[in-house]
Scaffold this motif. Structure first.
Motif, PDB file in Angstrom:
ATOM      1  N   LEU A 149       0.825  -1.206   0.000  1.00  0.00           N
ATOM      2  CA  LEU A 149       0.000   0.000   0.000  1.00  0.00           C
ATOM      3  C   LEU A 149       0.862   1.258   0.000  1.00  0.00           C
ATOM      4  O   LEU A 149       0.561   2.243  -0.685  1.00  0.00           O
ATOM      5  CB  LEU A 149      -0.917   0.000   1.226  1.00  0.00           C
ATOM      6  CG  LEU A 149      -2.093  -0.977   1.203  1.00  0.00           C
ATOM      7  CD1 LEU A 149      -2.824  -0.959   2.537  1.00  0.00           C
ATOM      8  CD2 LEU A 149      -3.056  -0.660   0.066  1.00  0.00           C
ATOM      9  N   LEU A 153       0.707   0.665  -4.468  1.00  0.00           N
ATOM     10  CA  LEU A 153      -0.678   1.009  -4.801  1.00  0.00           C
ATOM     11  C   LEU A 153      -1.031   2.456  -4.495  1.00  0.00           C
ATOM     12  O   LEU A 153      -2.095   2.931  -4.901  1.00  0.00           O
ATOM     13  CB  LEU A 153      -1.642   0.064  -4.069  1.00  0.00           C
ATOM     14  CG  LEU A 153      -1.517  -1.407  -4.459  1.00  0.00           C
ATOM     15  CD1 LEU A 153      -2.574  -2.235  -3.750  1.00  0.00           C
ATOM     16  CD2 LEU A 153      -1.612  -1.595  -5.966  1.00  0.00           C
ATOM     17  N   ARG A 159      -2.107   1.612  -9.409  1.00  0.00           N
ATOM     18  CA  ARG A 159      -3.399   1.204  -8.858  1.00  0.00           C
ATOM     19  C   ARG A 159      -4.421   0.917  -9.957  1.00  0.00           C
ATOM     20  O   ARG A 159      -5.228  -0.005  -9.848  1.00  0.00           O
ATOM     21  CB  ARG A 159      -3.922   2.284  -7.918  1.00  0.00           C
ATOM     22  CG  ARG A 159      -5.204   1.878  -7.179  1.00  0.00           C
ATOM     23  CD  ARG A 159      -5.548   2.868  -6.083  1.00  0.00           C
ATOM     24  NE  ARG A 159      -5.881   4.193  -6.597  1.00  0.00           N
ATOM     25  CZ  ARG A 159      -5.137   5.269  -6.457  1.00  0.00           C
ATOM     26  NH1 ARG A 159      -3.960   5.194  -5.844  1.00  0.00           N
ATOM     27  NH2 ARG A 159      -5.511   6.447  -6.926  1.00  0.00           N
ATOM     28  N   LYS A 160      -4.380   1.679 -11.049  1.00  0.00           N
ATOM     29  CA  LYS A 160      -5.428   1.531 -12.070  1.00  0.00           C
ATOM     30  C   LYS A 160      -5.205   0.326 -12.973  1.00  0.00           C
ATOM     31  O   LYS A 160      -6.117  -0.055 -13.715  1.00  0.00           O
ATOM     32  CB  LYS A 160      -5.501   2.790 -12.927  1.00  0.00           C
ATOM     33  CG  LYS A 160      -4.317   3.013 -13.863  1.00  0.00           C
ATOM     34  CD  LYS A 160      -4.478   4.305 -14.639  1.00  0.00           C
ATOM     35  CE  LYS A 160      -3.321   4.519 -15.624  1.00  0.00           C
ATOM     36  NZ  LYS A 160      -3.452   5.797 -16.343  1.00  0.00           N
ATOM     37  N   LYS A 181      -8.754  -6.168  -4.574  1.00  0.00           N
ATOM     38  CA  LYS A 181      -8.247  -6.153  -5.936  1.00  0.00           C
ATOM     39  C   LYS A 181      -8.313  -7.544  -6.536  1.00  0.00           C
ATOM     40  O   LYS A 181      -8.458  -8.546  -5.826  1.00  0.00           O
ATOM     41  CB  LYS A 181      -6.794  -5.638  -5.975  1.00  0.00           C
ATOM     42  CG  LYS A 181      -6.667  -4.134  -5.752  1.00  0.00           C
ATOM     43  CD  LYS A 181      -5.232  -3.668  -5.928  1.00  0.00           C
ATOM     44  CE  LYS A 181      -4.751  -3.763  -7.356  1.00  0.00           C
ATOM     45  NZ  LYS A 181      -5.468  -2.850  -8.274  1.00  0.00           N
ATOM     46  N   GLY A 444      -9.249  -0.302 -10.769  1.00  0.00           N
ATOM     47  CA  GLY A 444      -8.672   1.032 -10.750  1.00  0.00           C
ATOM     48  C   GLY A 444      -9.656   2.123 -10.417  1.00  0.00           C
ATOM     49  O   GLY A 444      -9.263   3.245 -10.090  1.00  0.00           O
ATOM     50  N   LEU A 448      -8.952   2.575  -2.490  1.00  0.00           N
ATOM     51  CA  LEU A 448      -8.064   1.686  -1.770  1.00  0.00           C
ATOM     52  C   LEU A 448      -8.523   1.454  -0.335  1.00  0.00           C
ATOM     53  O   LEU A 448      -9.078   2.370   0.278  1.00  0.00           O
ATOM     54  CB  LEU A 448      -6.646   2.252  -1.730  1.00  0.00           C
ATOM     55  CG  LEU A 448      -5.736   2.007  -2.938  1.00  0.00           C
ATOM     56  CD1 LEU A 448      -4.440   2.763  -2.737  1.00  0.00           C
ATOM     57  CD2 LEU A 448      -5.460   0.524  -3.080  1.00  0.00           C
TER      58      LEU A 448
END
Length: 451
Positions: A149, A153, A159-160, A181, A444, A448
Protein backbone atom coordinates in the motif's frame (compact mmCIF):
# COMPACT_ATOMS: atom_id res chain seq x y z
CA UNK A 1 8.26 -57.50 -15.58
CA UNK A 2 5.68 -55.77 -17.77
CA UNK A 3 7.72 -56.86 -20.81
CA UNK A 4 7.30 -60.54 -19.93
CA UNK A 5 4.37 -62.88 -20.38
CA UNK A 6 3.79 -63.17 -16.64
CA UNK A 7 0.26 -62.65 -15.42
CA UNK A 8 1.57 -60.70 -12.40
CA UNK A 9 2.79 -57.11 -12.62
CA UNK A 10 4.61 -54.72 -10.30
CA UNK A 11 1.27 -53.03 -9.68
CA UNK A 12 -0.23 -56.33 -8.48
CA UNK A 13 2.64 -56.82 -6.05
CA UNK A 14 2.27 -53.23 -4.82
CA UNK A 15 -1.43 -53.82 -4.16
CA UNK A 16 -0.69 -57.04 -2.28
CA UNK A 17 1.83 -55.22 -0.11
CA UNK A 18 -0.95 -52.75 0.81
CA UNK A 19 1.21 -49.77 1.48
CA UNK A 20 4.52 -48.03 1.24
CA UNK A 21 7.04 -47.00 3.86
CA UNK A 22 7.65 -43.35 3.14
CA UNK A 23 11.12 -41.90 3.64
CA UNK A 24 11.90 -39.72 6.60
CA UNK A 25 10.55 -36.25 5.92
CA UNK A 26 11.96 -33.10 7.45
CA UNK A 27 10.37 -29.66 7.52
CA UNK A 28 12.17 -26.68 6.07
CA UNK A 29 10.78 -23.74 8.01
CA UNK A 30 10.41 -20.69 5.77
CA UNK A 31 10.09 -17.19 7.09
CA UNK A 32 8.93 -14.43 4.78
CA UNK A 33 9.99 -10.81 4.53
CA UNK A 34 8.39 -7.90 2.71
CA UNK A 35 10.31 -5.94 0.13
CA UNK A 36 11.21 -5.84 -3.55
CA UNK A 37 13.29 -8.57 -5.16
CA UNK A 38 14.94 -6.84 -8.16
CA UNK A 39 16.21 -10.12 -9.62
CA UNK A 40 12.62 -11.28 -10.14
CA UNK A 41 11.27 -8.16 -11.81
CA UNK A 42 10.80 -8.66 -15.53
CA UNK A 43 9.48 -6.87 -18.57
CA UNK A 44 8.97 -8.10 -22.08
CA UNK A 45 10.50 -4.97 -23.61
CA UNK A 46 13.41 -3.89 -21.41
CA UNK A 47 15.86 -6.68 -22.12
CA UNK A 48 14.05 -8.97 -19.68
CA UNK A 49 14.71 -6.81 -16.60
CA UNK A 50 13.04 -3.64 -15.39
CA UNK A 51 12.94 -1.73 -12.13
CA UNK A 52 9.69 -1.13 -10.30
CA UNK A 53 11.35 1.00 -7.65
CA UNK A 54 9.92 4.26 -9.04
CA UNK A 55 6.71 2.67 -10.42
CA UNK A 56 6.70 5.11 -13.31
CA UNK A 57 4.53 4.68 -16.38
CA UNK A 58 6.70 2.84 -18.96
CA UNK A 59 7.63 4.89 -22.01
CA UNK A 60 5.62 4.26 -25.17
CA UNK A 61 2.94 1.98 -23.71
CA UNK A 62 0.75 2.16 -20.62
CA UNK A 63 1.89 -0.16 -17.86
CA UNK A 64 0.19 -3.23 -16.42
CA UNK A 65 1.66 -4.53 -13.15
CA UNK A 66 1.64 -8.13 -11.88
CA UNK A 67 2.61 -8.61 -8.22
CA UNK A 68 3.32 -12.25 -7.44
CA UNK A 69 4.16 -14.63 -4.64
CA UNK A 70 5.36 -17.83 -6.27
CA UNK A 71 8.27 -20.21 -5.80
CA UNK A 72 8.00 -22.22 -9.05
CA UNK A 73 9.51 -20.41 -12.03
CA UNK A 74 7.85 -22.42 -14.84
CA UNK A 75 4.45 -22.20 -13.15
CA UNK A 76 4.81 -18.40 -12.90
CA UNK A 77 5.80 -18.08 -16.55
CA UNK A 78 2.48 -19.36 -17.89
CA UNK A 79 0.05 -16.73 -16.50
CA UNK A 80 2.51 -13.88 -17.07
CA UNK A 81 2.94 -14.88 -20.72
CA UNK A 82 -0.81 -15.21 -21.22
CA UNK A 83 -1.49 -11.77 -19.75
CA UNK A 84 1.10 -10.28 -22.08
CA UNK A 85 -0.62 -12.05 -24.97
CA UNK A 86 -4.01 -10.69 -23.89
CA UNK A 87 -2.62 -7.14 -23.48
CA UNK A 88 -0.62 -6.37 -26.63
CA UNK A 89 -1.06 -2.61 -26.14
CA UNK A 90 0.43 -2.64 -22.62
CA UNK A 91 3.90 -3.14 -21.23
CA UNK A 92 3.43 -5.88 -18.66
CA UNK A 93 5.74 -5.60 -15.65
CA UNK A 94 6.07 -8.62 -13.36
CA UNK A 95 7.30 -8.42 -9.77
CA UNK A 96 7.75 -11.68 -7.89
CA UNK A 97 8.40 -11.07 -4.19
CA UNK A 98 9.91 -14.56 -3.87
CA UNK A 99 13.05 -15.78 -5.59
CA UNK A 100 11.65 -18.82 -7.45
CA UNK A 101 13.54 -22.09 -7.23
CA UNK A 102 14.78 -23.97 -10.26
CA UNK A 103 15.89 -27.10 -8.42
CA UNK A 104 13.92 -29.16 -5.92
CA UNK A 105 13.82 -30.13 -2.28
CA UNK A 106 15.50 -33.38 -1.36
CA UNK A 107 14.87 -36.29 0.95
CA UNK A 108 16.52 -35.97 4.35
CA UNK A 109 17.59 -39.61 4.60
CA UNK A 110 17.55 -41.71 1.42
CA UNK A 111 15.65 -45.00 1.92
CA UNK A 112 18.23 -47.12 0.00
CA UNK A 113 21.96 -47.49 0.26
CA UNK A 114 23.97 -46.11 -2.64
CA UNK A 115 25.28 -49.60 -3.41
CA UNK A 116 21.72 -50.57 -4.41
CA UNK A 117 22.01 -48.36 -7.50
CA UNK A 118 25.23 -49.23 -9.34
CA UNK A 119 23.95 -47.63 -12.56
CA UNK A 120 23.01 -44.35 -10.87
CA UNK A 121 25.80 -43.22 -8.62
CA UNK A 122 24.04 -39.90 -7.98
CA UNK A 123 20.59 -41.33 -7.32
CA UNK A 124 20.66 -40.25 -3.69
CA UNK A 125 21.14 -36.65 -4.82
CA UNK A 126 17.92 -36.58 -6.82
CA UNK A 127 15.12 -38.20 -4.84
CA UNK A 128 12.78 -35.95 -2.79
CA UNK A 129 11.40 -35.01 -0.26
CA UNK A 130 11.67 -32.12 2.16
CA UNK A 131 8.41 -30.30 2.86
CA UNK A 132 9.03 -26.57 3.28
CA UNK A 133 6.44 -24.74 5.37
CA UNK A 134 5.68 -21.05 5.85
CA UNK A 135 5.65 -20.51 9.60
CA UNK A 136 4.86 -16.80 9.98
CA UNK A 137 2.10 -16.21 7.44
CA UNK A 138 -0.04 -13.85 9.52
CA UNK A 139 2.83 -11.57 10.53
CA UNK A 140 4.27 -11.59 7.02
CA UNK A 141 0.89 -10.92 5.43
CA UNK A 142 0.33 -7.80 7.50
CA UNK A 143 3.83 -6.52 6.78
CA UNK A 144 3.38 -7.14 3.07
CA UNK A 145 0.05 -5.29 3.06
CA UNK A 146 1.60 -2.18 4.57
CA UNK A 147 4.56 -2.37 2.22
CA UNK A 148 2.48 -2.69 -0.98
CA UNK A 149 0.00 0.00 0.00
CA UNK A 150 2.80 2.41 0.85
CA UNK A 151 5.20 1.66 -1.98
CA UNK A 152 3.08 0.56 -4.95
CA UNK A 153 -0.68 1.01 -4.80
CA UNK A 154 -0.38 4.58 -3.59
CA UNK A 155 0.71 5.42 -7.17
CA UNK A 156 -2.34 6.07 -9.44
CA UNK A 157 -0.72 4.55 -12.53
CA UNK A 158 -0.06 1.29 -10.65
CA UNK A 159 -3.40 1.20 -8.86
CA UNK A 160 -5.43 1.53 -12.07
CA UNK A 161 -3.75 -1.45 -13.82
CA UNK A 162 -2.35 -4.03 -11.41
CA UNK A 163 -3.30 -7.45 -10.10
CA UNK A 164 -1.99 -10.01 -7.64
CA UNK A 165 -0.78 -13.46 -8.73
CA UNK A 166 -0.25 -16.55 -6.54
CA UNK A 167 1.11 -19.80 -7.96
CA UNK A 168 3.06 -22.31 -5.88
CA UNK A 169 2.28 -22.77 -3.05
CA UNK A 170 -1.42 -21.96 -3.10
CA UNK A 171 -0.95 -20.79 0.50
CA UNK A 172 0.70 -17.63 -0.84
CA UNK A 173 -2.74 -16.37 -1.90
CA UNK A 174 -3.12 -15.43 1.77
CA UNK A 175 -0.88 -12.42 1.15
CA UNK A 176 -3.53 -10.82 -1.07
CA UNK A 177 -6.58 -10.80 1.17
CA UNK A 178 -8.19 -7.46 2.13
CA UNK A 179 -6.77 -5.50 -0.84
CA UNK A 180 -10.10 -5.43 -2.70
CA UNK A 181 -8.25 -6.15 -5.94
CA UNK A 182 -8.21 -8.89 -8.56
CA UNK A 183 -6.32 -12.01 -7.47
CA UNK A 184 -5.20 -14.55 -10.08
CA UNK A 185 -4.34 -18.02 -8.83
CA UNK A 186 -2.59 -20.41 -11.22
CA UNK A 187 -2.06 -23.70 -9.42
CA UNK A 188 -0.39 -27.05 -10.02
CA UNK A 189 0.60 -28.38 -6.59
CA UNK A 190 -1.64 -29.49 -3.70
CA UNK A 191 -3.67 -27.18 -1.50
CA UNK A 192 -1.70 -27.86 1.70
CA UNK A 193 1.80 -27.83 0.23
CA UNK A 194 3.99 -25.60 2.48
CA UNK A 195 1.12 -25.08 4.95
CA UNK A 196 1.91 -25.94 8.60
CA UNK A 197 -0.26 -28.90 9.55
CA UNK A 198 -1.88 -27.05 12.44
CA UNK A 199 -3.22 -24.51 9.93
CA UNK A 200 -4.67 -26.97 7.40
CA UNK A 201 -8.27 -26.65 8.64
CA UNK A 202 -8.23 -22.84 8.70
CA UNK A 203 -6.47 -22.57 5.34
CA UNK A 204 -9.02 -24.86 3.69
CA UNK A 205 -11.86 -22.59 4.84
CA UNK A 206 -9.93 -19.46 3.89
CA UNK A 207 -9.25 -20.84 0.41
CA UNK A 208 -12.92 -21.68 -0.20
CA UNK A 209 -13.88 -18.17 0.92
CA UNK A 210 -11.28 -16.55 -1.34
CA UNK A 211 -12.22 -18.70 -4.34
CA UNK A 212 -15.86 -17.63 -4.04
CA UNK A 213 -15.04 -13.92 -4.36
CA UNK A 214 -15.93 -12.30 -7.73
CA UNK A 215 -12.43 -10.80 -7.99
CA UNK A 216 -10.73 -14.17 -7.51
CA UNK A 217 -9.77 -16.04 -10.68
CA UNK A 218 -8.42 -19.40 -9.52
CA UNK A 219 -7.56 -22.19 -11.98
CA UNK A 220 -5.80 -25.56 -11.99
CA UNK A 221 -3.19 -26.18 -14.65
CA UNK A 222 -3.95 -29.90 -14.91
CA UNK A 223 -7.13 -31.98 -14.49
CA UNK A 224 -5.83 -34.14 -11.64
CA UNK A 225 -5.09 -31.03 -9.57
CA UNK A 226 -8.63 -29.79 -10.21
CA UNK A 227 -9.91 -33.07 -8.76
CA UNK A 228 -7.60 -32.74 -5.76
CA UNK A 229 -9.13 -29.34 -4.99
CA UNK A 230 -12.63 -30.85 -5.23
CA UNK A 231 -11.58 -33.73 -2.97
CA UNK A 232 -10.24 -31.45 -0.23
CA UNK A 233 -12.71 -28.55 -0.43
CA UNK A 234 -15.85 -29.88 -2.13
CA UNK A 235 -15.59 -27.04 -4.66
CA UNK A 236 -14.37 -27.06 -8.23
CA UNK A 237 -12.13 -24.45 -9.83
CA UNK A 238 -11.70 -24.21 -13.63
CA UNK A 239 -9.06 -26.10 -15.60
CA UNK A 240 -6.63 -24.18 -17.83
CA UNK A 241 -3.75 -26.27 -19.16
CA UNK A 242 -0.41 -24.60 -20.00
CA UNK A 243 0.12 -23.50 -23.61
CA UNK A 244 3.67 -22.23 -22.97
CA UNK A 245 3.70 -18.94 -24.85
CA UNK A 246 6.82 -18.05 -22.87
CA UNK A 247 8.90 -20.39 -25.08
CA UNK A 248 9.60 -19.65 -28.76
CA UNK A 249 11.22 -22.95 -29.68
CA UNK A 250 9.43 -25.33 -32.08
CA UNK A 251 10.10 -28.89 -33.16
CA UNK A 252 13.00 -28.98 -35.64
CA UNK A 253 14.37 -32.54 -35.75
CA UNK A 254 17.80 -32.00 -37.24
CA UNK A 255 18.91 -35.07 -35.26
CA UNK A 256 16.43 -37.46 -36.86
CA UNK A 257 18.20 -40.56 -35.62
CA UNK A 258 18.60 -39.43 -32.01
CA UNK A 259 16.22 -39.89 -29.07
CA UNK A 260 16.33 -37.86 -25.85
CA UNK A 261 15.80 -39.35 -22.36
CA UNK A 262 15.69 -36.10 -20.36
CA UNK A 263 14.49 -37.04 -16.89
CA UNK A 264 17.56 -36.94 -14.60
CA UNK A 265 16.15 -39.32 -12.00
CA UNK A 266 15.54 -42.14 -14.45
CA UNK A 267 17.76 -41.50 -17.46
CA UNK A 268 20.62 -43.53 -15.99
CA UNK A 269 18.37 -46.56 -15.38
CA UNK A 270 16.62 -46.23 -18.74
CA UNK A 271 19.89 -45.94 -20.64
CA UNK A 272 21.09 -49.08 -18.91
CA UNK A 273 17.91 -50.97 -19.85
CA UNK A 274 17.90 -49.70 -23.40
CA UNK A 275 21.53 -50.67 -23.89
CA UNK A 276 20.66 -54.17 -22.73
CA UNK A 277 17.58 -54.53 -24.95
CA UNK A 278 18.63 -52.65 -28.10
CA UNK A 279 19.47 -55.10 -30.93
CA UNK A 280 22.62 -54.78 -32.98
CA UNK A 281 22.13 -52.49 -35.94
CA UNK A 282 19.24 -50.55 -34.36
CA UNK A 283 18.83 -47.33 -36.40
CA UNK A 284 18.42 -44.86 -33.51
CA UNK A 285 20.70 -43.67 -30.69
CA UNK A 286 19.74 -42.55 -27.19
CA UNK A 287 21.03 -39.54 -25.26
CA UNK A 288 20.46 -38.10 -21.80
CA UNK A 289 20.00 -34.45 -20.86
CA UNK A 290 23.63 -34.37 -19.72
CA UNK A 291 24.69 -35.08 -23.33
CA UNK A 292 23.19 -31.74 -24.45
CA UNK A 293 23.64 -28.08 -23.56
CA UNK A 294 20.34 -28.42 -21.59
CA UNK A 295 18.47 -25.86 -23.70
CA UNK A 296 15.05 -26.30 -25.25
CA UNK A 297 16.57 -25.50 -28.62
CA UNK A 298 18.68 -28.63 -28.21
CA UNK A 299 15.72 -30.70 -27.01
CA UNK A 300 13.61 -29.75 -30.03
CA UNK A 301 16.32 -31.02 -32.39
CA UNK A 302 15.80 -34.68 -31.38
CA UNK A 303 13.52 -37.04 -33.27
CA UNK A 304 11.51 -37.67 -30.12
CA UNK A 305 11.61 -37.60 -26.32
CA UNK A 306 11.01 -40.56 -24.00
CA UNK A 307 9.58 -39.46 -20.64
CA UNK A 308 9.36 -41.56 -17.50
CA UNK A 309 7.77 -38.86 -15.32
CA UNK A 310 8.36 -38.43 -11.60
CA UNK A 311 5.06 -36.65 -10.94
CA UNK A 312 1.65 -36.03 -12.48
CA UNK A 313 2.15 -32.24 -12.57
CA UNK A 314 5.19 -32.00 -14.83
CA UNK A 315 5.74 -28.67 -16.58
CA UNK A 316 8.43 -30.24 -18.79
CA UNK A 317 5.70 -32.40 -20.34
CA UNK A 318 3.56 -29.36 -21.23
CA UNK A 319 6.58 -27.43 -22.52
CA UNK A 320 7.67 -30.21 -24.86
CA UNK A 321 4.09 -30.81 -25.96
CA UNK A 322 3.59 -27.13 -26.83
CA UNK A 323 6.76 -27.16 -28.93
CA UNK A 324 5.45 -30.17 -30.85
CA UNK A 325 8.19 -32.58 -29.77
CA UNK A 326 6.82 -36.16 -30.07
CA UNK A 327 6.60 -37.64 -26.57
CA UNK A 328 6.75 -41.37 -25.82
CA UNK A 329 5.58 -42.51 -22.38
CA UNK A 330 4.91 -45.90 -20.74
CA UNK A 331 1.35 -47.15 -20.90
CA UNK A 332 1.44 -49.44 -17.86
CA UNK A 333 -0.01 -48.04 -14.64
CA UNK A 334 2.85 -49.38 -12.52
CA UNK A 335 5.12 -46.71 -14.03
CA UNK A 336 2.95 -44.01 -12.45
CA UNK A 337 3.45 -44.90 -8.80
CA UNK A 338 5.03 -41.74 -7.39
CA UNK A 339 5.47 -42.24 -3.62
CA UNK A 340 7.95 -39.35 -3.41
CA UNK A 341 5.98 -36.77 -5.37
CA UNK A 342 4.03 -33.74 -4.15
CA UNK A 343 0.81 -35.76 -4.50
CA UNK A 344 1.69 -38.14 -1.65
CA UNK A 345 -0.94 -38.92 1.02
CA UNK A 346 1.08 -36.86 3.51
CA UNK A 347 -0.95 -33.85 2.29
CA UNK A 348 -4.30 -35.66 2.03
CA UNK A 349 -6.28 -33.69 4.61
CA UNK A 350 -10.04 -33.41 4.16
CA UNK A 351 -12.25 -31.48 6.64
CA UNK A 352 -14.94 -33.58 8.29
CA UNK A 353 -17.79 -31.57 6.76
CA UNK A 354 -16.40 -32.16 3.27
CA UNK A 355 -15.99 -35.88 4.00
CA UNK A 356 -19.62 -36.06 5.05
CA UNK A 357 -20.86 -34.15 2.01
CA UNK A 358 -21.25 -30.44 2.76
CA UNK A 359 -23.93 -28.27 1.20
CA UNK A 360 -22.87 -27.27 -2.30
CA UNK A 361 -20.05 -29.83 -2.35
CA UNK A 362 -19.58 -32.23 -5.25
CA UNK A 363 -20.22 -35.95 -4.75
CA UNK A 364 -17.31 -37.79 -3.15
CA UNK A 365 -15.14 -39.99 -5.37
CA UNK A 366 -14.40 -43.57 -4.20
CA UNK A 367 -10.63 -42.96 -4.18
CA UNK A 368 -8.52 -40.01 -3.19
CA UNK A 369 -6.72 -38.21 -6.06
CA UNK A 370 -4.06 -37.38 -3.46
CA UNK A 371 -3.23 -41.07 -2.94
CA UNK A 372 -2.62 -42.82 -6.25
CA UNK A 373 -0.60 -45.66 -4.78
CA UNK A 374 -2.92 -48.53 -5.65
CA UNK A 375 -4.06 -50.09 -8.89
CA UNK A 376 -7.70 -49.25 -8.22
CA UNK A 377 -6.98 -45.56 -7.53
CA UNK A 378 -4.77 -45.22 -10.60
CA UNK A 379 -7.36 -46.81 -12.85
CA UNK A 380 -10.10 -44.59 -11.42
CA UNK A 381 -8.19 -41.34 -12.01
CA UNK A 382 -6.27 -42.16 -15.20
CA UNK A 383 -8.73 -40.15 -17.30
CA UNK A 384 -7.65 -37.06 -15.32
CA UNK A 385 -3.96 -37.49 -16.09
CA UNK A 386 -2.91 -35.53 -19.17
CA UNK A 387 -0.26 -38.08 -20.11
CA UNK A 388 -3.22 -40.28 -21.11
CA UNK A 389 -5.64 -37.53 -22.16
CA UNK A 390 -3.89 -35.12 -24.54
CA UNK A 391 -3.90 -36.38 -28.14
CA UNK A 392 -0.81 -37.77 -29.85
CA UNK A 393 1.12 -38.73 -26.70
CA UNK A 394 2.66 -42.03 -27.79
CA UNK A 395 2.20 -44.79 -25.19
CA UNK A 396 4.41 -47.88 -25.24
CA UNK A 397 3.81 -51.14 -23.31
CA UNK A 398 7.46 -52.15 -22.76
CA UNK A 399 11.05 -51.39 -23.70
CA UNK A 400 10.67 -53.77 -26.64
CA UNK A 401 7.51 -51.96 -27.69
CA UNK A 402 9.29 -48.60 -27.43
CA UNK A 403 12.18 -49.79 -29.61
CA UNK A 404 9.69 -50.98 -32.20
CA UNK A 405 7.60 -47.79 -32.19
CA UNK A 406 10.33 -45.13 -32.32
CA UNK A 407 11.64 -45.70 -35.88
CA UNK A 408 8.15 -46.41 -37.28
CA UNK A 409 6.39 -43.32 -35.91
CA UNK A 410 5.42 -40.53 -38.32
CA UNK A 411 6.96 -37.91 -36.06
CA UNK A 412 6.16 -34.95 -38.32
CA UNK A 413 2.44 -35.80 -38.45
CA UNK A 414 2.42 -36.37 -34.67
CA UNK A 415 4.08 -33.00 -34.09
CA UNK A 416 1.64 -31.16 -36.33
CA UNK A 417 -1.39 -32.56 -34.48
CA UNK A 418 0.17 -31.69 -31.11
CA UNK A 419 0.65 -28.08 -32.17
CA UNK A 420 -2.91 -27.91 -33.51
CA UNK A 421 -4.21 -29.07 -30.13
CA UNK A 422 -2.10 -26.45 -28.38
CA UNK A 423 -3.43 -23.71 -30.67
CA UNK A 424 -7.01 -24.80 -30.04
CA UNK A 425 -6.48 -24.60 -26.27
CA UNK A 426 -4.85 -21.21 -26.64
CA UNK A 427 -7.86 -19.86 -28.56
CA UNK A 428 -10.35 -21.40 -26.11
CA UNK A 429 -8.59 -19.89 -23.08
CA UNK A 430 -8.37 -16.29 -24.25
CA UNK A 431 -11.81 -15.45 -22.85
CA UNK A 432 -10.62 -16.28 -19.33
CA UNK A 433 -7.57 -14.00 -19.59
CA UNK A 434 -9.69 -11.16 -20.94
CA UNK A 435 -12.05 -11.49 -17.98
CA UNK A 436 -9.05 -11.27 -15.65
CA UNK A 437 -7.83 -8.04 -17.29
CA UNK A 438 -11.34 -6.53 -17.35
CA UNK A 439 -11.66 -7.17 -13.61
CA UNK A 440 -8.24 -5.59 -13.07
CA UNK A 441 -9.17 -2.39 -14.91
CA UNK A 442 -12.40 -2.13 -12.91
CA UNK A 443 -10.27 -2.27 -9.75
CA UNK A 444 -8.67 1.03 -10.75
CA UNK A 445 -12.00 2.77 -10.16
CA UNK A 446 -12.30 1.42 -6.59
CA UNK A 447 -11.03 3.26 -3.53
CA UNK A 448 -8.06 1.69 -1.77
CA UNK A 449 -8.51 0.05 1.65
CA UNK A 450 -7.04 2.03 4.51
CA UNK A 451 -3.63 0.86 5.75
Amino acid sequence: MESSSWGVTVLDLWDMAQGFSYPQVTMLHQYMGSGPSPQSVSSDTAGGVASLEQNKEPAGKPGFWIFEFGSHKALSNEPVAMLRHALPDFEVLHQNFVQPYEGRAEVFIHPFEQSCSPNCEYQQDSVPYIFPVVEDMEESRLGFRSFVLGQYLVKPEVRKASLFLCTNPMYYCNFFTEFNKTVLGYFGLPLHYMVPQEHWAKWTKDFVAMASQPKSFFVSNNPLHAEQVVWQTGRRIPLLRPVVLYRDEVYNPTRENDILLPEPRDACVLNCLIRAFTPEGYPLKFFGKADTDRTFQAFTSFRAVVLFPHDFALMTFYELYAMGVPIFMPSHMSKYLFPYSATVPLLDYVPSDVQQGCEGCEERAPYSPMNLNSGAALKHWVNKVDFFVLPEVQLFPSIAGLLDALPRADVHAISQRMRENRQSRLDDGLGFWRRVTESTFRDGLVELPRS
